[in-house]
Design a protein around this motif. Structure first.
Motif, PDB file in Angstrom:
ATOM      1  N   LEU A 239       0.329  -1.198  -0.041  1.00 41.40           N
ATOM      2  CA  LEU A 239       0.599  -0.413  -0.120  1.00 41.40           C
ATOM      3  C   LEU A 239       0.838   0.829  -0.104  1.00 41.40           C
ATOM      4  O   LEU A 239       0.770   1.637  -0.894  1.00 41.40           O
ATOM      5  N   ILE A 240       1.868   1.391   0.710  1.00 37.14           N
ATOM      6  CA  ILE A 240       2.908   2.452   1.091  1.00 37.14           C
ATOM      7  C   ILE A 240       3.013   2.588  -0.393  1.00 37.14           C
ATOM      8  O   ILE A 240       3.651   3.803  -1.472  1.00 37.14           O
ATOM      9  N   THR A 241       3.755   1.293  -1.109  1.00 38.15           N
ATOM     10  CA  THR A 241       4.994   1.358  -2.176  1.00 38.15           C
ATOM     11  C   THR A 241       4.082   1.885  -3.418  1.00 38.15           C
ATOM     12  O   THR A 241       4.502   2.445  -4.213  1.00 38.15           O
ATOM     13  N   ALA A 242       2.435   1.778  -3.125  1.00 38.05           N
ATOM     14  CA  ALA A 242       1.549   2.112  -4.277  1.00 38.05           C
ATOM     15  C   ALA A 242       0.935   3.760  -4.161  1.00 38.05           C
ATOM     16  O   ALA A 242       0.956   4.461  -5.235  1.00 38.05           O
ATOM     17  N   LYS A 243       0.884   4.082  -2.828  1.00 42.53           N
ATOM     18  CA  LYS A 243       1.165   5.601  -2.683  1.00 42.53           C
ATOM     19  C   LYS A 243       2.208   6.455  -3.205  1.00 42.53           C
ATOM     20  O   LYS A 243       2.114   7.444  -3.567  1.00 42.53           O
ATOM     21  N   HIS A 244       3.020   5.760  -3.062  1.00 42.39           N
ATOM     22  CA  HIS A 244       4.519   6.435  -3.446  1.00 42.39           C
ATOM     23  C   HIS A 244       4.085   6.702  -5.247  1.00 42.39           C
ATOM     24  O   HIS A 244       5.118   7.737  -6.116  1.00 42.39           O
ATOM     25  N   GLU A 245       3.830   5.276  -5.004  1.00 44.19           N
ATOM     26  CA  GLU A 245       3.825   5.590  -7.028  1.00 44.19           C
ATOM     27  C   GLU A 245       2.489   6.032  -7.731  1.00 44.19           C
ATOM     28  O   GLU A 245       2.988   6.764  -8.540  1.00 44.19           O
ATOM     29  N   LEU A 246       1.558   6.388  -6.934  1.00 44.29           N
ATOM     30  CA  LEU A 246       0.625   7.351  -7.373  1.00 44.29           C
ATOM     31  C   LEU A 246       1.121   8.719  -6.835  1.00 44.29           C
ATOM     32  O   LEU A 246       0.566   9.737  -7.967  1.00 44.29           O
ATOM     33  N   LEU A 247       1.654   9.114  -6.207  1.00 42.70           N
ATOM     34  CA  LEU A 247       2.656  10.239  -5.512  1.00 42.70           C
ATOM     35  C   LEU A 247       3.606  10.313  -7.392  1.00 42.70           C
ATOM     36  O   LEU A 247       3.610  11.732  -7.147  1.00 42.70           O
ATOM     37  N   ARG A 248       4.261   9.783  -7.467  1.00 46.00           N
ATOM     38  CA  ARG A 248       5.688   9.375  -8.094  1.00 46.00           C
ATOM     39  C   ARG A 248       4.522   9.573  -9.611  1.00 46.00           C
ATOM     40  O   ARG A 248       5.062  10.259 -10.636  1.00 46.00           O
ATOM     41  N   VAL A 249       3.440   9.084 -10.423  1.00 45.13           N
ATOM     42  CA  VAL A 249       3.271   9.057 -11.356  1.00 45.13           C
ATOM     43  C   VAL A 249       2.302  10.756 -11.595  1.00 45.13           C
ATOM     44  O   VAL A 249       1.997  11.426 -12.457  1.00 45.13           O
ATOM     45  N   GLN A 250       1.671  11.227  -9.767  1.00 46.66           N
ATOM     46  CA  GLN A 250       0.874  12.676 -10.376  1.00 46.66           C
ATOM     47  C   GLN A 250       1.850  13.246 -10.503  1.00 46.66           C
ATOM     48  O   GLN A 250       1.638  14.423 -11.328  1.00 46.66           O
ATOM     49  N   GLU A 251       3.132  12.907 -10.111  1.00 44.42           N
ATOM     50  CA  GLU A 251       4.737  14.389 -10.765  1.00 44.42           C
ATOM     51  C   GLU A 251       4.584  14.413 -12.041  1.00 44.42           C
ATOM     52  O   GLU A 251       4.743  15.234 -12.738  1.00 44.42           O
ATOM     53  N   GLN A 252       4.363  13.108 -11.713  1.00 45.76           N
ATOM     54  CA  GLN A 252       5.229  12.795 -14.210  1.00 45.76           C
ATOM     55  C   GLN A 252       3.912  13.531 -15.048  1.00 45.76           C
ATOM     56  O   GLN A 252       4.100  14.148 -15.532  1.00 45.76           O
ATOM     57  N   LEU A 253       2.782  12.899 -13.928  1.00 44.83           N
ATOM     58  CA  LEU A 253       1.300  13.999 -14.596  1.00 44.83           C
ATOM     59  C   LEU A 253       1.891  15.670 -15.177  1.00 44.83           C
ATOM     60  O   LEU A 253       1.659  15.888 -15.889  1.00 44.83           O
ATOM     61  N   SER A 254       2.101  15.939 -13.504  1.00 46.91           N
ATOM     62  CA  SER A 254       2.329  17.472 -13.695  1.00 46.91           C
ATOM     63  C   SER A 254       3.494  18.487 -14.637  1.00 46.91           C
ATOM     64  O   SER A 254       3.055  18.503 -15.435  1.00 46.91           O
ATOM     65  N   LEU A 255       4.652  17.491 -14.245  1.00 46.87           N
ATOM     66  CA  LEU A 255       5.971  17.418 -15.590  1.00 46.87           C
ATOM     67  C   LEU A 255       5.239  17.046 -16.993  1.00 46.87           C
ATOM     68  O   LEU A 255       5.629  18.369 -17.770  1.00 46.87           O
ATOM     69  N   ALA A 256       4.948  16.006 -16.895  1.00 45.66           N
ATOM     70  CA  ALA A 256       3.305  16.274 -18.524  1.00 45.66           C
ATOM     71  C   ALA A 256       2.802  17.422 -18.440  1.00 45.66           C
ATOM     72  O   ALA A 256       2.895  17.603 -19.962  1.00 45.66           O
ATOM     73  N   GLU A 257       2.019  17.411 -18.162  1.00 44.84           N
ATOM     74  CA  GLU A 257       1.394  18.819 -17.857  1.00 44.84           C
ATOM     75  C   GLU A 257       1.835  20.156 -19.026  1.00 44.84           C
ATOM     76  O   GLU A 257       1.351  20.482 -19.396  1.00 44.84           O
ATOM     77  N   LYS A 258       3.035  20.502 -17.277  1.00 42.02           N
ATOM     78  CA  LYS A 258       4.597  22.051 -17.768  1.00 42.02           C
ATOM     79  C   LYS A 258       4.496  21.153 -19.467  1.00 42.02           C
ATOM     80  O   LYS A 258       4.648  21.921 -19.900  1.00 42.02           O
ATOM     81  N   GLU A 259       5.096  20.119 -20.185  1.00 45.94           N
ATOM     82  CA  GLU A 259       5.915  19.998 -21.613  1.00 45.94           C
ATOM     83  C   GLU A 259       4.488  19.799 -22.210  1.00 45.94           C
ATOM     84  O   GLU A 259       5.205  20.179 -23.392  1.00 45.94           O
ATOM     85  N   LEU A 260       3.311  19.275 -22.176  1.00 49.95           N
ATOM     86  CA  LEU A 260       2.094  19.674 -22.938  1.00 49.95           C
ATOM     87  C   LEU A 260       2.330  21.079 -23.320  1.00 49.95           C
ATOM     88  O   LEU A 260       1.802  21.601 -24.162  1.00 49.95           O
TER      89      LEU A 260
END
Length: 298
Positions: A239-260
């Protein structure tokens, strides 16, 4: 005809004034003649007179003649002032400033020229017509300063009309540019809104998928926890790993949004729209400068 340097109209005006002056002069001479005739008829009835009587008669005639001459000189001066008033009033209507040289009034050469003109060229006919027809002073429309003034007024009016027409054209151009700018801004906002809606839809789907994953992991964790307490620690770590993955994905989404967004700004449509807005703003600034040239602010 003697030449005073005037046109025919002004030459006729001088003739009319000289007619008037001569009629006044003849009238005064008749009055003086009548004074002497009255003296002859009333006093010269005896054959001999004493010195005192002759002196008395001469003094009487002298007083009468002196009074008539003085009255004529005063009347002539006042008449000339009235004539000058007419000329100056007419000149002021055309914004002219007439000047006179008093010293020229005693110019013997000019006075002799006027006397010669009166002797040779002064006409006395058509008195009846002159009495019934009294022309008024007319504007000076036969060349000279007045004609130049009228031409200048007409030129200024024409130039003013051209400036007004030019100003109306500039105002029309300014309104057209403002309309084009408004349309361009509206199109840019619509384009940005469309791109933003697409990005938001993709991000929403990805976040929803991640949330579903987290929910499934949590459900598995709870199910596993109830099924086997021994695997609780592993599930918590997952669960902790999934949460970390969620945060990582959200960060990637933010970066992807800026890149877009950065890529969108580099697209041809965005650059063209931005270039159009820049040109329209420059046109508006130029037209404002040109408008301020014709109608400066107070």
């Amino acid at each position: 005809m003697a030449d005073f340097g005037f046109n025919e109209h002004h030459q006729n005006e001088i003739i009319n004034y000289m007619r008037f002056a001569r009629s006044q002069r003849l009238l005064r001479l008749k009055i003086i003649d009548s004074c002497f005739e009255e003296l002859k008829d009333s006093r010269l009835v005896e054959e001999t007179f004493t010195v005192d009587e002759v002196k008395e008669m001469l003094d009487g005639v002298h007083a009468v003649v002196r009074g008539e001459v003085e009255m004529e000189l005063i009347n002539t001066a006042h008449t000339n002032v009235v004539l000058l008033r007419q000329l100056f009033s007419q000149a002021e209507k055309f914004y002219l400033r007439l000047q006179s040289d008093i010293s020229e009034l005693e110019n013997r050469e000019l006075l002799e020229q006027v006397a010669e003109f009166e002797k040779t060229d002064f006409k006395t006919t058509n008195k009846t017509n002159q009495e019934t027809h009294k022309p008024k002073l007319a504007p000076l429309n036969e060349g000279g300063v007045s004609e130049l003034l009228n031409k200048e007024i007409a030129r200024l009016q024409e130039e003013n009309d051209k400036l007004k027409s030019r100003l109306r054209t500039l105002e029309s151009q300014a309104m057209s540019v403002l309309d084009e700018k408004t349309k361009a801004e509206r199109a840019l906002k619509d384009l940005q809104r469309t791109q933003g809606d697409q990005q938001l839809s993709a991000q929403t789907k990805e976040i929803s998928s991640l949330e579903n994953t987290v929910a499934a992991l949590k459900e598995d964790y709870e199910r596993s926890l109830s099924a086997n307490a021994a695997t609780k620690k592993d599930l918590q770590e997952n669960l902790i790993t999934a949460k970390h993955e969620l945060l990582r994905v959200q960060e990637q989404l933010s970066l992807a949004e800026k890149e877009l967004e950065k890529k969108f700004q580099q697209t041809a449509a965005y650059r063209n729209m931005k270039e159009i807005l820049t040109k329209k703003n420059e046109q508006i600034k130029e037209i404002r400068k040109r408008l301020q040239k014709y109608e400066p602010d107070d």
